[in-house]
Design an enzyme around this catalytic site. Structure first.
Site, PDB file in Angstrom:
ATOM      1  N   LYS A   1      -9.637  -8.632  -9.919  1.00 38.93           N
ATOM      2  CA  LYS A   1     -10.736  -8.601  -8.941  1.00 38.93           C
ATOM      3  C   LYS A   1     -11.717  -7.494  -9.278  1.00 38.93           C
ATOM      4  CE  LYS A   1      -9.149  -7.810  -4.819  1.00 38.93           C
ATOM      5  NZ  LYS A   1      -8.798  -7.747  -3.405  1.00 38.93           N
TER       6      LYS A   1
ATOM      7  N   LYS B   1       0.820  -1.212   0.000  1.00 40.19           N
ATOM      8  CA  LYS B   1       0.000   0.000   0.000  1.00 40.19           C
ATOM      9  C   LYS B   1       0.849   1.255   0.000  1.00 40.19           C
ATOM     10  CE  LYS B   1      -4.353  -1.650   1.752  1.00 40.19           C
ATOM     11  NZ  LYS B   1      -5.391  -1.503   2.752  1.00 40.19           N
TER      12      LYS B   1
ATOM     13  N   LYS C   1     -13.590  -0.956  -6.955  1.00 39.81           N
ATOM     14  CA  LYS C   1     -14.443   0.239  -6.940  1.00 39.81           C
ATOM     15  C   LYS C   1     -14.845   0.697  -8.331  1.00 39.81           C
ATOM     16  CE  LYS C   1     -11.805   2.767  -4.282  1.00 39.81           C
ATOM     17  NZ  LYS C   1     -11.209   3.836  -3.487  1.00 39.81           N
TER      18      LYS C   1
END
Ligand code: TRP
Length: 359
Positions: A228, A119, A231
């Protein structure tokens, strides 16, 4: 209250999509159906964790409630007496214990956490910096990279979330296992030094009975089925948001990426991810309805999936409307009061042990 505790976090900051619903929300509801009664279930909203990566602070509070309502609409029973639902930031002991635990955590331990590395690298400006090379990430942070210290410290707050309530079972996905191992290490270290202070969470292996033995559900993007579902701002046509209008969602299914075979057959994710993904969605939304699809052509099959997805959304929207806000708020407040007492009792033991309070 001496049942063993299962503790889980209910994600709060992003609007949910179908992948979240099938991969995270439904499993949580099933966990409650299966284990409440025998165990105490702590289902909390890690709102302090929400801005370790950038978010819209103006919507966080409302989004938290909106998301909790989705859990309820999906079947989470808020009247179940062993289930406690609470917001992390409403129980200050989480933050206080985090600070104390921080002072017993080694920099090297947190440096090794792969989620932080991933991240932190993504928070960098340059996409090329997505690397798991810690030296580069550290350099980037020192040079004014955009990863914050909260992201680095994330696992310690997570350890506090778990240890405050003596949770033995913490069913988490692959990406959180390292954090759970860290929690165990930290608890053991503390107990060795100060005497039995914390309940040691079960080993990853022992946690399996709550995570299930099956592969975790990973819904893919309808447009890029190698990835995947994520958003919708990143992939609007590939993502079904739970707030989508049913007919809008049906259209997305009809235009989903597939492959050049003629019939559904028995697709696998390796060679035919698009069709395999649609089949997975169908199976999870309406178990049994996939029985006769193998001979179907793609057009008919997509129609069937689209019909099921839009029926699912209409139903969910109706259930969401029926959730009673006041009742939900009363549940949160009552549970926060009860859990604050549990958390404060643990915190006091720790404060005494480290010399902040008289013995
Ligand atoms: N890190 C978890 C996630 O990303 C959320 C979380 C925060 C959590 N604190 C926790 C999960 C404690 C289990 C226990 O999903």
């Amino acid at each position: 209250m001496n049942k063993e505790v299962i503790l889980t976090g209910l994600r709060s900051n992003d609007e949910f999509h179908l992948g979240n619903y099938l991969g995270a929300i439904l499993p949580m509801v099933k966990l409650q159906q299966k284990h409440a009664g025998e165990y105490q279930l702590n289902m909390f909203i890690p709102d302090l964790h929400s801005f370790t990566t950038p978010i819209d602070h103006g919507t966080l509070y409302d989004q938290t409630h909106q998301n909790l309502k989705v859990f309820v609409a999906a079947g989470l029973d808020i009247d179940q007496p062993d289930t406690f639902i609470y917001r992390q930031s409403y129980i200050p002991a989480h933050s206080e214990l985090t600070w104390i635990l921080d002072c017993f955590t080694y920099l090297g331990e947190l440096n090794r956490m792969t989620q932080f590395k991933d991240k932190a690298a993504k928070a960098g400006n340059d996409a090329e910096q997505i690397t798991s090379d810690i030296e580069r990430v550290k350099e980037m942070m020192l040079a004014g990279g955009t990863a914050n210290v909260g992201l680095f410290n994330y696992p310690v707050l997570m350890a506090a979330d778990i240890l405050l309530y003596g949770a033995k079972y913490v069913p988490v996905g692959e990406d959180q296992r390292q954090h759970l191992e860290f929690t165990r290490d930290l608890a053991e270290r503390f107990n060795k030094r100060f005497g039995e202070m914390f309940v040691l969470p079960a080993t990853i292996k022992e946690q399996a009975k709550f995570v299930g033995t099956q592969e975790p559900v990973r819904i893919r993007s309808l447009r890029n089925p190698d990835r995947k579902m994520s958003k919708s701002i990143d992939d609007p046509a590939g993502t079904i948001m739970l707030s989508d209008k049913p007919e809008e969602a049906a259209k997305k299914i009809m235009t989903a990426t597939t492959d050049n075979q003629a019939k559904v057959g028995s697709p696998d994710f390796e060679s035919r991810p698009g069709i395999a993904n649609l089949l997975q969605i169908l199976k999870l939304l309406s178990p049994g309805s996939e029985a006769n699809v193998s001979e179907m052509n793609y057009e008919d099959f997509k129609q069937l999936v689209a019909k099921n997805v839009s029926a699912f959304l209409s139903n969910l929207h109706a259930k969401l409307k029926a959730v009673d806000d006041r009742e939900l708020m009363q549940k949160l407040e009552a549970d926060e009061l009860a859990m604050r007492q549990v958390a404060e009792a643990t915190l006091l033991k720790v404060q005494k042990a480290v010399g902040l309070r008289p013995l």
